[in-house]
Every structure is written in structure tokens, then in C-alpha cells.
Design a protein around this motif. Sequence first.
Motif, PDB file in Angstrom:
ATOM      1  N   LEU A  34      45.900 -32.707  77.363  1.00 12.09           N
ATOM      2  CA  LEU A  34      46.821 -32.673  76.147  1.00 12.09           C
ATOM      3  C   LEU A  34      47.865 -31.544  76.692  1.00 12.09           C
ATOM      4  O   LEU A  34      48.775 -31.258  75.892  1.00 12.09           O
ATOM      5  CB  LEU A  34      45.914 -31.775  75.356  1.00 12.09           C
ATOM      6  CG  LEU A  34      44.953 -32.489  74.157  1.00 12.09           C
ATOM      7  CD1 LEU A  34      44.342 -33.421  74.681  1.00 12.09           C
ATOM      8  CD2 LEU A  34      44.440 -31.398  73.174  1.00 12.09           C
ATOM      9  N   CYS A  74      51.508 -30.320  70.467  1.00  9.65           N
ATOM     10  CA  CYS A  74      49.992 -30.503  70.149  1.00  9.65           C
ATOM     11  C   CYS A  74      49.289 -29.099  70.409  1.00  9.65           C
ATOM     12  O   CYS A  74      48.510 -28.643  69.640  1.00  9.65           O
ATOM     13  CB  CYS A  74      49.380 -31.614  70.701  1.00  9.65           C
ATOM     14  SG  CYS A  74      47.845 -31.575  70.602  1.00  9.65           S
ATOM     15  N   ILE A 106      41.296 -35.340  70.499  1.00 14.70           N
ATOM     16  CA  ILE A 106      42.327 -35.847  70.751  1.00 14.70           C
ATOM     17  C   ILE A 106      42.575 -36.567  71.947  1.00 14.70           C
ATOM     18  O   ILE A 106      43.249 -37.655  72.102  1.00 14.70           O
ATOM     19  CB  ILE A 106      43.405 -34.516  70.565  1.00 14.70           C
ATOM     20  CG1 ILE A 106      43.378 -33.884  69.255  1.00 14.70           C
ATOM     21  CG2 ILE A 106      45.080 -35.209  71.253  1.00 14.70           C
ATOM     22  CD1 ILE A 106      43.987 -32.715  69.168  1.00 14.70           C
ATOM     23  N   TYR A 107      41.722 -36.263  72.802  1.00  9.77           N
ATOM     24  CA  TYR A 107      41.542 -36.900  74.054  1.00  9.77           C
ATOM     25  C   TYR A 107      41.300 -38.385  73.923  1.00  9.77           C
ATOM     26  O   TYR A 107      41.852 -39.272  74.523  1.00  9.77           O
ATOM     27  CB  TYR A 107      40.741 -36.223  75.269  1.00  9.77           C
ATOM     28  CG  TYR A 107      40.437 -36.911  76.431  1.00  9.77           C
ATOM     29  CD1 TYR A 107      41.153 -37.002  77.371  1.00  9.77           C
ATOM     30  CD2 TYR A 107      39.180 -37.848  76.373  1.00  9.77           C
ATOM     31  CE1 TYR A 107      40.927 -37.646  78.703  1.00  9.77           C
ATOM     32  CE2 TYR A 107      38.973 -38.715  77.364  1.00  9.77           C
ATOM     33  CZ  TYR A 107      39.760 -38.594  78.593  1.00  9.77           C
ATOM     34  OH  TYR A 107      39.488 -39.195  79.693  1.00  9.77           O
ATOM     35  N   LEU A 158      52.329 -39.343  70.925  1.00  8.36           N
ATOM     36  CA  LEU A 158      51.099 -38.656  70.072  1.00  8.36           C
ATOM     37  C   LEU A 158      51.836 -37.198  70.039  1.00  8.36           C
ATOM     38  O   LEU A 158      51.460 -36.226  68.883  1.00  8.36           O
ATOM     39  CB  LEU A 158      50.052 -38.583  70.988  1.00  8.36           C
ATOM     40  CG  LEU A 158      49.410 -39.992  71.189  1.00  8.36           C
ATOM     41  CD1 LEU A 158      48.508 -40.190  72.149  1.00  8.36           C
ATOM     42  CD2 LEU A 158      48.535 -40.610  69.730  1.00  8.36           C
ATOM     43  N   ASN A 159      52.533 -36.642  71.026  1.00 10.69           N
ATOM     44  CA  ASN A 159      53.122 -35.087  71.104  1.00 10.69           C
ATOM     45  C   ASN A 159      53.927 -34.997  69.759  1.00 10.69           C
ATOM     46  O   ASN A 159      54.160 -33.872  69.116  1.00 10.69           O
ATOM     47  CB  ASN A 159      53.839 -34.863  72.250  1.00 10.69           C
ATOM     48  CG  ASN A 159      54.421 -33.510  72.162  1.00 10.69           C
ATOM     49  OD1 ASN A 159      53.734 -32.793  71.990  1.00 10.69           O
ATOM     50  ND2 ASN A 159      55.769 -33.136  72.603  1.00 10.69           N
ATOM     51  N   CYS A 195      52.266 -33.160  60.190  1.00 10.85           N
ATOM     52  CA  CYS A 195      51.267 -32.850  61.364  1.00 10.85           C
ATOM     53  C   CYS A 195      50.211 -31.862  60.411  1.00 10.85           C
ATOM     54  O   CYS A 195      49.185 -31.846  60.939  1.00 10.85           O
ATOM     55  CB  CYS A 195      51.984 -32.296  62.545  1.00 10.85           C
ATOM     56  SG  CYS A 195      52.553 -30.547  62.349  1.00 10.85           S
ATOM     57  N   LEU A 238      46.770 -32.824  59.180  1.00 14.97           N
ATOM     58  CA  LEU A 238      45.607 -33.155  60.097  1.00 14.97           C
ATOM     59  C   LEU A 238      44.658 -32.085  59.666  1.00 14.97           C
ATOM     60  O   LEU A 238      43.316 -32.083  59.831  1.00 14.97           O
ATOM     61  CB  LEU A 238      46.236 -32.844  61.368  1.00 14.97           C
ATOM     62  CG  LEU A 238      46.167 -33.933  62.441  1.00 14.97           C
ATOM     63  CD1 LEU A 238      46.552 -33.399  63.926  1.00 14.97           C
ATOM     64  CD2 LEU A 238      44.843 -34.585  62.656  1.00 14.97           C
ATOM     65  N   PHE A 242      46.627 -39.719  62.373  1.00 12.67           N
ATOM     66  CA  PHE A 242      46.778 -39.472  64.082  1.00 12.67           C
ATOM     67  C   PHE A 242      45.510 -40.039  64.630  1.00 12.67           C
ATOM     68  O   PHE A 242      45.587 -40.752  65.561  1.00 12.67           O
ATOM     69  CB  PHE A 242      46.803 -38.031  64.056  1.00 12.67           C
ATOM     70  CG  PHE A 242      46.865 -37.657  65.594  1.00 12.67           C
ATOM     71  CD1 PHE A 242      48.034 -37.659  66.085  1.00 12.67           C
ATOM     72  CD2 PHE A 242      45.817 -37.342  66.226  1.00 12.67           C
ATOM     73  CE1 PHE A 242      48.461 -37.227  67.417  1.00 12.67           C
ATOM     74  CE2 PHE A 242      45.803 -36.916  67.517  1.00 12.67           C
ATOM     75  CZ  PHE A 242      47.132 -37.096  67.983  1.00 12.67           C
ATOM     76  N   PHE A 243      44.207 -40.213  64.063  1.00  9.33           N
ATOM     77  CA  PHE A 243      42.994 -40.640  64.718  1.00  9.33           C
ATOM     78  C   PHE A 243      42.838 -41.983  64.695  1.00  9.33           C
ATOM     79  O   PHE A 243      42.056 -42.374  65.382  1.00  9.33           O
ATOM     80  CB  PHE A 243      41.976 -39.519  64.271  1.00  9.33           C
ATOM     81  CG  PHE A 243      41.864 -38.122  64.693  1.00  9.33           C
ATOM     82  CD1 PHE A 243      42.003 -37.923  66.121  1.00  9.33           C
ATOM     83  CD2 PHE A 243      41.945 -37.405  63.773  1.00  9.33           C
ATOM     84  CE1 PHE A 243      41.819 -36.625  66.339  1.00  9.33           C
ATOM     85  CE2 PHE A 243      42.033 -35.917  64.089  1.00  9.33           C
ATOM     86  CZ  PHE A 243      41.929 -35.583  65.345  1.00  9.33           C
TER      87      PHE A 243
END
Length: 1617
Positions: free
Chosen positions: A14, A20, A67-68, A94-95, A103, A106, A116-117
Motif C-alpha cells: 500500500l 490510500c 486492500i492488499y 486503485l490509488n 472514497c 468505503l 473498491f473490493f
Amino acid sequence: MGLYLLVWGEAANLRFMPECLCYIYHHMAFELYGMLAGNVSPMTGENVKPAYGGDEEAFLMKVVTPIYKVIEEEAHRSKTMKSKHSHWRNYDDLNEYFWKVDCFRLGWPMRADADFFKTPKFAYPNRLNGEERSAGSVHWMGKINFVEIRSFWHIFRSFDRMWIFLILSLQAMIIIAWNGGTPSDIFDAGVFKQVLSIFITAAVLKLGQATLDIVFGWKARRSMSFARKLRYVLKLVSAAAWVVILPVTYAYTWSNPSGLSRIIKSWLGNGQNQPSLYILAVVIYLAPNILAAVLFLFPCIRRILESSNVKVITFMMWWSQPRLFVGRGMHEGPFSLFKYTMFWVLLLAMKLIVSFYIEIKPLVQPTKDIMREPIRNFQWHEFFPNASNNIGVVIALWAPIILVYFMDTQIWYAVFSTLIGGIYGACRRLGEIRTLGMLRSRFESLPWAFNKLLIPSDQHKRKGFRAAFSTKLAKPSGNEQEREKIAARFAQMWNLIITSFREEDLIDNREMDLLLVPYCKDRELDIFQWPPFLLASKIPIALDMAADSGGNYRDLNKRMKSDPYFSYAIRECYASFKNIINTLVFGQREKVVMQEIFEVVDKHIAEETLIRDLNMRSLPALSKKLIELLELLQKNKVEDLGQVVILFQDMLEVVTKDIMEEQELSSVLDSIHGGNAKKHEGMTPLDQQDQLFTKAIKFPVEASNAWTEKIKRLHLLLTVKESAMDVPTNLDARRRISFFANSLFMDMPNAPKVRNMLPFSVLTPYYKEDVLFSSDNLEEANEDGITILFYLQKIYPDEWKNFLERVNRSEEEARDDDTIEDELRLWASYRGQTLTRTVRGMMYYRKALELQAFLDNAKDDDLMKGYREIADMKESELMTECKAIADMKFTYVVSCQQYGIQKRSGDPCAHDILRLMTTYPSFRVAYIDEVEAPSQDRNKKTDKVYYSVLVKAAVTKSDDPGQSLDQVIYKIKLPGNAILGEGKPENQNHAIIFTRGECLQTIDMNQEHYMEEALKMRNLLEEFLEKHDGVRYPSILGVREHIFTGSVSSLAWFMSNQETSFVTIGQRVLANPLRVRFHYGHPDIFDRLFHLTRGGISKASKIINLSEDIFAGFNSTLREGNVTHHEYMQVGKGRDVGLNQISLFEAKIANGNGEQTLSRDIYRLGHRFDFFRMLSCYYTTIGFYFSTMITVWTVYAFLYGRLYLVLSGLDAALATGKRFVHNTPLQVALASESFVQLGFLMALPMMMEIGLERGFRTALSDFVLMQLQLASVFFTFSLGTKTHYYGRTLLHGGAEYRATGRGFVVFHAKFAENYRLYSRSHFVKGIELMILLVVYEIFGQTYRGAITYIFITVSMWFMVGTWLFAPFLFNPSGFEWQKIVDDWTDWNKWISNRGGIGVAPEKSWESWWDKEQGPLRHSGKRGTILEILLALRFFIYQYGLVYHLNITKQYNQSVLVYGFSWVVILVMLLVMKTVSVGRRRFSAEFQLVFRLIKGLIFITFISIIIILTAIAHMTVLDIFVCILAFMPTGWGLLLIAQAIKPVVEMVGLWGSVKALARGYEILMGLLLFTPIAFLAWFPFVSEFQTRMLFNQAFSRGLQISRILGGHKKDRATRNKE
């Protein structure tokens, strides 16, 4: 601050997503603040608690891992869809999700069902509601803000302002040239009206840009805000509106319009003409541009507007710039703006003037002539026989000119940047000291410069333009104590540099003695002690001059004053002599005598009568005695006491009897005899004299370092007879010492104290390269019997000799002695591109800081004793403090990604890395550890767990001989495998958390550093505290490099010269005045805190960030950073040395540039820079590669244009009428093409830099030598590499990291290997150009002279020859008969092997052929269609050539001829298919029948040829022309079949395609192999090649080793017998 660093430290991958991290940080900071303040949650009414609880590993498991996982799944998807960037989200996508207000959907804690996921379920797209979406991922949010689509249109889209400028300029110039031909014609009303039509073109181009924005952004539409979509639509609508308005109003400016204007008027009604209406429309159209121009002149206002958050301003700016986190307020200060604007205004003016007068204007008249007389007699079947204007001829004529027009700005850029770079370099005082002579002449001012720059002081130095040209240094005041300190400090640093030279074996012991100055300052000697190499031979010469002077003291005096070092040497000798005598003599009477003599001499010195009044001719005798005395003092043995006494008495006699005159002597003799000199004449004085010194000398002496140093030094000064003009003899030592001395006169910040300097770290990513050569590596011989050790001895003969002297062994002993095996391995490794070399260089920083801390903190006494003596003391508090300070200020981390795996597998590399840690205790190694752990999932027993680990060498006690091990300092758990994207940036990213300090230097595995350069690091870091353009502080400091691999071979020399010019003059101009220097790898220094919060020091998305380093520069610039370049410090760097390595490296860079072209960073820079900075950005990044490609396109456009003219018969018809074909513009265009092709673009800056730093005579001789060693062949060849890989990446992708290998290239590459590497990039294109040239020659020769033909096509023939044969020319032992035979066997084996699963491309042609088509498979529809369209060019040959056959002459251009030629091709293919099917079906059972059929086919074929020759008058030329016609057709069919492979496989013809392809490859192989085999018959060719490729020492060594190798073989066979 602490919270952010904790989040950053555990964020793993990240860290590449700064916004993020911001999102996470702000939520956590809010919670932390709430908890500390005891706030109550409005939801629950309880005290605020952390959303994710305080469980163990909660942050890692609940925040980072989800997120990873998204990054991991997207990265996995990227591997399945190799070239389609639009089908997966990279780190940037993604950033950038966190750039929008959305955002916050989330939530916190983050919602698992958020957009996002959501990742795609399957990796392959399907059709859904007529739209292309990924299966099972209706809610996949898609790309964000930008879509990377493979297309050449990106070049126009990113730099649209530049292309619009070039196209409009071209249109205006053509209009002016067409209507008169001088620029003053623009003032003619009619011409001016026509020129105004450029605004219509501009509107059309703007419409194209708006359309491209919508097309390319389509796949990101779901994530786009409404305002952004609205902006795109409005841009399109307004562009379309202007495309209508401008032509309509323009039509009404003409009273009698023609062409398009007439049509428009006929549609809209013939009103009266209103020219003012069009002018008004243009003014309104240009209004935004005028506003932008005004803001351009006031960059500070532009910066404020862009960075402002005021609603009104953001609404106004919305049209010109969508609001993003990056690319705001990037404008430079007014002075910088003025400099780069002037650079480009002059350059563009020059380009346009030359283009107008030399390219465009001369073409207009011939074009008018051609268009006036339509040609009707064709030599082929013309589909449009009645077309007017000969438009085909016009296109063929103008195409190469237009292409050169778009390319030649690159040539002008090379010229201008060379001039500016040279001027800037001279102003920065580069090359002021470039030879030993210059160093000697400036050495006197070196200690003062040293103290001024490298020693902290409170005095502020001068800055600015005048300081650049001033050579005066502020010499210190006459304060004696201060002078002593200056001398002492200089001595410590200078000696550290010289001893490092000795440790590196650059100098031998004698040279070291001549270069060192005394470590300890002798306060009794009231003089500055210069290094003996300056004073060497001065005393013997002075003595000879004295002996020969014959009493002519004036002449002697004059000669002494001619060289200041005479005076220094004599003064020092006298002072040392005096000091030694006074130390040795302790008898009272003797002391009085000595004192008397010295007083007399001192009096003469003071009165300057020494030479006149004393007898100088006896000095050599005194000198001889003194040398004998010094030799005894060096031995220092009791038994020599008697000899010492006798020497003292002899010396006294020489002084009293020979040197001093009568009147001087009386007082001295009085002292000897106690005043009775007059009474006792004759022998008595001598008898009494004999008693002198017998019991008055202290001998042997108590030896100390200072004493032995003094004796040794005086002995050197007296005995070194030959001049030390060539000390040091080693070229590298000379270069380094000269550059270091030169850099002290450059403009650099003052050094702070080590305590106050900015702390810094150095980070090196390492994968699996060599750490240290093993003994087996060194002794392993290649097929020529050459070992690495032998090779190094030949290339570095002087360093090998110095090494033997250092270890005190002969050459044979060194090979066989196991005790020095480690030393030998190190010596070799320090000359390769190994990790050991890099680590040694970087650890010089610590040594330098220790010494500098000592000089900062030492008291006067310690300073006079010297650093070495204090360092040798066992428990010195001062040294402990210095080491502690050095450790606080410097950290070195090497990220050895695989170290954990290497340790477990017992890899020798792991042992060598551990050894490095033991040698350098403060050196740290980071690696990724992979551990099996019990799984939480019931279905799996174990899971892999990953850690980032930092280790150091474990401290072992001195009495414990146990094995040394590493010791873990930190171990940080990761959410998964760290390597998701490109390897190197991911490797850097996992280790960056272990670096310390405010600055971070990135160093690659192929670099080294030097002791003398490390001393300047604290000065360099001070640059971070200065604003360099008056606007912002630097975020990256660029440093120059020295390429150390130039001596390996001629290719390595070309490469090192090319690279040197880029890292010096190239980057100097980029940084200032152009302000577009980015980060090109190493050894740049990052502002660590700046980049830590902005995504790190490189970008890591797979494929798109292949050139990971430059993206750090893009990112830094877009986020308001500032990249500078500094030339007073340099770091060593290795480069590739063999043609195949170099080609792989150039392919990687070209691929990287192809990917950059598609990237969002280039798009944003192209749009956010002002016009002139955008030009700088284009021509120094992707523009260079695109211009290279246009160069090759020019050749194609010219030759295909000629092919059309020659085959259609237009050429012959025109040549009889107007002779336009060989006019000036074409020759200029081809000259421009040759200019680029032959490498002059590279040569200009190269020559300037060599000229600046080593003198212009050297530059000229180097240039001539490079041409003799075929540099032009190398540059022409690399042009093909760049073009092929850049173009292929843009079309089909296929970019990948190519490991070039960093070994020594002394091996012969096999023919098959060269074929695999260059077949598609060079050989196929070379053969195509050759066929074009041959056709042009055959059918154009009847009416054209040979000289003109040669003049026009010589550079093209050169290109063809180079592309086909350069790999064999630059291949070691490429023309040796035995090697050729082996190569042929190997090639046959490779071409005939069958492929299949698991068969490597190196083993079988089929596997290689399949791999070559890889990029085509992933290319998508656009790439496939383009590939098919490009393949159609191969059908032109057949269409044109069949009408030129002798047989077809009577058919009079009927289309049936062409139809019949296809029948012939189909019959031939059918026969081949029949034979191959027959071979499979009948060759076993019906062998005889099969042979009969083959025989019949052969007989039929021969019969047909005989019949055609007899009846239809077919000639031999016809057969040749048929081959030229049908071979390209077959190749075109093959290319189309490969592009539509799935269809061909369905039809079942893939096997036939493969067989045909193999046939073509065999033919190409034969075509290439035959000339090489022919040349290999002549032994002198091989000899010439070796001489050309390698320096002479190695060439001789190669011959010798072959002879020895022969003897060994003979002996071995005899022994067997």
C-alpha cells in the motif's frame, strides 16, 4: 507523525498508494484524537474506541490485507491478459479511487461489499448487453481516471499542442511557398486569407483530440464524476461547433470561392462576402489561448490559480484543467521560464527557416509541373487511368519530406542542447583540471580550496555568475596556527584518498610514497609539506645545477625561481636536515658548532646572498653523505653507530672546508677549537675535530611514526632522480584525482559539521547477480581457453602488477597460494559488476564521515598527531564518538530479495553476503522471508507467511573462532508475497522502511563509489536546503556518473561514451535550462520525507511501469517536486559490454518508452506543462524514440514511393519530361535520415563532453578512432533495435524485463542465438529493404546514371548491410572457420527440432516461432487489423513485377496477368502441400511410388521452364524477377495467417503455414550464413575482427593463450598414448 510512520511501516504494498494511506491515516488519527480527548460516539453514546479493536495484528489483518488482496487479484489478472492494461486496475487506478469524494463510501470500518473490493470473477471478457464487460463482475468499477490503451494515437493525444503547432506551421509554409515563395508574401491580402485557413485545420485537430479523449476514456466512464463527463461532452460539442462555424464564415470571406468554399456557399446561399465575420470567429476561437498566453507570462499567478480552492476560481479552471491531486502549480520561476522559452523560440525559428527554404519551397515548382501534365501511359494495369493531377506521384514525392519535417526537430534539439550543455559545462568550470600538468599547476591552491569547501566554516562564500569565472580563493590570514590546521586537515583527507587508491591497487607502493603527505604535522618545521610527487627530482636537479653553475649565481637564481617547487623542495630539505641534526646531536660543544653553522646559513638566506657567497659546487658531496646517513637511520641498528659518527665528521668537513668561504669560517672554527684557531695551524684542528661527535650522538633513535615518516620523506626527496611527472601512471587514478581537484573549484555548498548534516541512507536492490567471484569462476575457461582471471590481467595489467606487489607474491605464487585466494577473488570481483564492488564503494561514506567527524571534533594536539595515530589507539574516546556520529548519519541497506531462500538452499551467494556483513559491521541486509505456518483454513494444512526482515552480522567474541552468523534486527509481517508488480521497485519498497534519515540515495547493483567523492556528500545534501529556481526546494538531487566498463571492448567503449554523454551533458541541459530532468535510475538522492508521503521512489505496476525509475521523476514533478543535477560529485557505473547484452538493454529501454507513451503520467505532463516545457519533455522522453522510428519510416516511405513510380512506369514518363526526382529537398531529407541513422545525434553531445573534460583534440581523435572501429555500424544497428521494440510495444505489447547479464563478454555467440535475437527486429526488415533496393536498381537503371543512384541510396545500402551482418561482425571469433562449422551444425539441429510443451525456444525453432507470436495473441482486434494492413505491402511487389516480365509484354497490362500469377502461386503451394502429405502417408509403405511422384514433379517443373524459355522467350532475369515477386507474397500470406491464427487452425491449414514459415527461415539463414562462411575462409578476416573488437593487449593475449592451449592439447594426447 508517529502514527503516520507506524501506518506507513506496516502498509507493505500500500506504500505505492499515498492517498490510500492518507485515507487510513485520517480515520485513525480521528479515532486517536477522540480516544485521547475522551469523546463520546454519537452512534452508541459510549466513549470512542478504535473501529478495528486492539487485537494482535489487527491493523495488518483487517486494514492492510483486504486492500492488499484487491491489488493481488488485479495483479494476477494482469498476468493472464498480458497486453490489455484496460482489463485490470494497477496501483495508480486503485490509488486514484481515493482522489474522489466517493472514497468515503468505503466507510470506516471499511465495507466488504464496497465497489473498491469487487474484482472480476473470471479473467476473460464476454459480451453483456452489447458491452464488453468481465464475466461475473457486473459491479467491477473498472479503470479510474485514465485507461492505458495500446495505440499510436497516444502520442498525439498527450502532446496535441505540439502536433497542432507543427501541422499548422507546415500548412502555412506550403501556402506561402505555393503562392510566391518568400515569407514577405504573407502581407499580400490573398495569401494572408489563405494562411488564415490554418484555424480551420486547428479546429479539426481539436475535434480529433476531443474524440480521442472520449474514446480512450470510455472504459473509465463508470468511475468518472459527472463534472468530468460533462466536460468531455462539452469539449466535443464545442470542437464540433467550431468545425462547422469556421469553414462557413471562411467561405464568406471570398467573393469568387473555389473548392470546398464554393460547395459550402452553394449549400448556404450566396450572400455577400463578409471577411470581418471570419476574423471575429477566429478571435473568439482564440480567446482561451490568448488568456493562457497571458497567464504563461506570469507563472506565479498561474500557480496560485491552479492551487486555489476558491469555488469561483475552481469553476473557471474546470474547463482548462480537471481537478486532480497531481499536476497543479508546476510552473517555474520567471528566470527559468525565460531561459527555456528562449531556447525553444530560437530552436523552432531555426527549424522552420531551414524546413521552408530547403525542404518545402524547392518542392513546390516540381509539384506544380507534375500536376499540370497527367500521365496516361502506364506499365501495369492502372485502376484509375483517367485520374488528374498524378496524385500518386505527388504523395510518393512528398511523403519522405513530410516525415523528415516531423523528425528534424530532434536533430535541432541535439545541436542546441550540445551547444548550451557545452556553455553551461564551461561556466561550471568542468575540465579546468584534466591532466596531471594542470593538477600540478593548481596544486598550491588545493589545500585552501579543500578547507574552504570540505571543512565547516562560518564564512559565507560568493555566489553567482562572477564567481563562476573567478579563480581566486580566499587565502587565510597570516595566522600561523590557522595555517598549521589547514595543512593538518588537508593531510588527513589527502592521505585517506591516496591510501584508498593503494588499497584498490590503482597505484604501487613507490607511487603511494610519492603522493602521501606527512600524517603528523611536525611543528618544528615551519613550512607546508607538499606531496613528494611535486618535489621529486627537484633536489638532484638543483644540486646538478649548483655543481655546473661555475659561480654564475644570477643564472642559478633565475633558474631556481622559474619553478616554485624548487624553492619548496630546497626549503623542506634544509628544514628537515636541520631538524634531524638537532634531534641526533646532544653534545654541548657539538650543538654550539651546529648552531653557528646554521646561523651563518640562515643569515645568508635572509639576505638572499646564499648562492653568491657560499660555494655551491660542493653541495653534491654533502648530499651524498646525507643520503648515506639517512639509509643508516632507516635501518636504526646499534652496530652502525661508528659509521654515523664518521658521516657526521665528514659532513662537517665538507661544510667547513669546501662550502663556507674564509671569512665565514673563522667564527665556526672558533667554536670548534674554543677560540685558539689562530695559534694552532695545521693538523691540530683535525685531531681535535676527530674527537667531535664521538660521544655526542643519540643512536639508535627511538622510532615513532612521525620520525620514520620524516626520514623516509627526506630520503625520497634526495634520491628520486627521475621526474614524477607521470605519477600516478594508472589512467583511472589520474582521472579520479583530476576530477576531484577540479570539483573543489566548482560551485558547491559549504560543508556543515557532521553533527549538523542531513542524515542519509543508501538503498541497493539486489536479486541474483554475482556477489563475489568464486575461484572456480575465475579459473573456468571458455571455449577459447580464456578465463576471467586471464581476461582481467590483460585488461588491467598495471593493477594486476600492483596487486602482486601488495600481497608480496610472484604471478605463479599468486595462482597457487591458497592463503591469498580470498584476496585474489576480491581483486577480480572489484573489477567486475559485483555486489562486493558496490558495497565497498558505498561503505566509503562511513569512512569519510568518521574522518570528517574527527576533523570536526579533534583538539589541536590530536589534529597535529593525525587521524591514523588516533585511530590506531585502542581505546580512544574521540574515535568512539566519531564512529557513533557516522552511524547516526549514515545507513546502508541492500535489499537481497532472495537471501532467505539462498541461505536455506546453501547457495554460495548467501555465504558471500554474510561475509560482506562481517567485513562491514554497519552494513545491513533486508530480505523477504517465506515461512510455512499452520493454516486457519481447514482445507489447507499450511499457509505461506511472508516477512520483511533486516539482518546484520552477529557480533562474535575475538577469542571465539565459531562460525559467524547473521542476526535479525527487525522482522515485519507482510499481508502476502511482496512481489506483485515489477520486481525491482517491489524489492526497493519492502526494504525502504529500514532506511533512516531525511535523504535516500538509490544505488544499483552495477555501481561503485570512490573515497574522494564520498567526502563531498555532506556538501551535496546541503542542496536540499536551497531553492534552485526561486520557487521550490529540490525533491531529487541528480548526480553525474562515470562509466567504468569502457576499456573492455570497442562496443563497450561506444556504449560508455554514449552513456557518459547522457549522464553528463544530457542531464545538465535537462535540469537547467529546460527544467525537465526526471529520475533515470541511479545514483540520484531523494528527499526521503517528500517521497515517503507521495508513493515511494519508483512505481511498480506490472508492464506499464517497466522503466520504473523514470516514473519516480514523473511523480515527483507532478507533485510539485523539483529535480536538479549536480556535477561536482560522481559515482561509478557499469554498462553492458557485448552486442547481445547491449541490444537486450536497448530493447528493454525501448519497451519501457513504449509503455510510458501509454501512461497517465506522460499524458498529464504533456497537458500540465506550459508549451515550451512540454516540448522539452517530449523530445527528451518518448519523442526521441518516436523520431528514431520516423527515421526508419522515412526510408520505407522513400523506397515504397520509388517502387510505385518505377513499377507503374510513372518514373520513366516523368524523367523524360521534368527532372524533378533528384532535387535538393530529397537529398536533404535523406541526409537528415543518415544523420540520425549513423549516430551523429549521439556523437554531437559525446564530442562536446569529451572536448570539455578532456580537450577537443582528444575528442576529435576519439571520434576518428570510433569511426575506424565501426561506431556507425553499431549506431545504425541500435536504431533498428529501438524502432522495432518501441513500435511493437505500442502495437501489441510484449514488453518485459530483460535480464541483460553483467558478466564479461569474451565468448562467441552461436549463429542460432544471434538469429533468434535479431531475426524479426533486423534481418527480416533488412531483407525487405534489400529487395526494394534491388527492384529499384533493375527497373530504374535504363534512364538513370549510376552516380545519382549511389548518392541517393548509399545510406540505405549501409543500413541493409548493417542490419544483416552487424551481429556477426561484433561477435568475438565470428569469422573463425571451426566456430562457423560448429555454428552451422547447431543451427541445423535447432531449425529441424520439433517443438512442444516444455521445449525451450533455444532448443527448437517451433517453440521459438510460437513464442515470437506471443504479443500477437494478446494484441486485440486493433492490433490484428493493423498487422494485416501492414502485411498487405508485400503484395505490391507481385502486382507490379508480373507486368515487367518478358513473357507478359504481349498481354498489354491486362488484369488477367495478375490473376494468372495468383494461379501460379496456388499451384506451387498445392504441389508443396501434396509433397508434404505424401511424405507423411506414403514414404513408409509406398516409398518407390512416392519417389516416382517427386521425380515426375521435378521433370514437369524443368519442362515448363524449357517450354517457356523456347516459346514465350522467358529470360534468366525473368526467373530472378519472379523470385522477387513471389517471395514477398508468400511472406505477406504468412504474416496474415499468423495474425488470424484461430481461423487458420479451424480450417486446418496451420501445419502448412508452419512448414512454409520453416522454409522461409531456412532461406533467410542461408542468405546470412553464406557470406560469413565465405569470409571465414580467409584467416586475416578473423585477425582484423579481433583487433577491431578488443584492445591490443587482449588481442595478443588471445593469440598466446591459443598457442599455449594447443601445446596443452598435444601434451594431453601424448600422455594418453
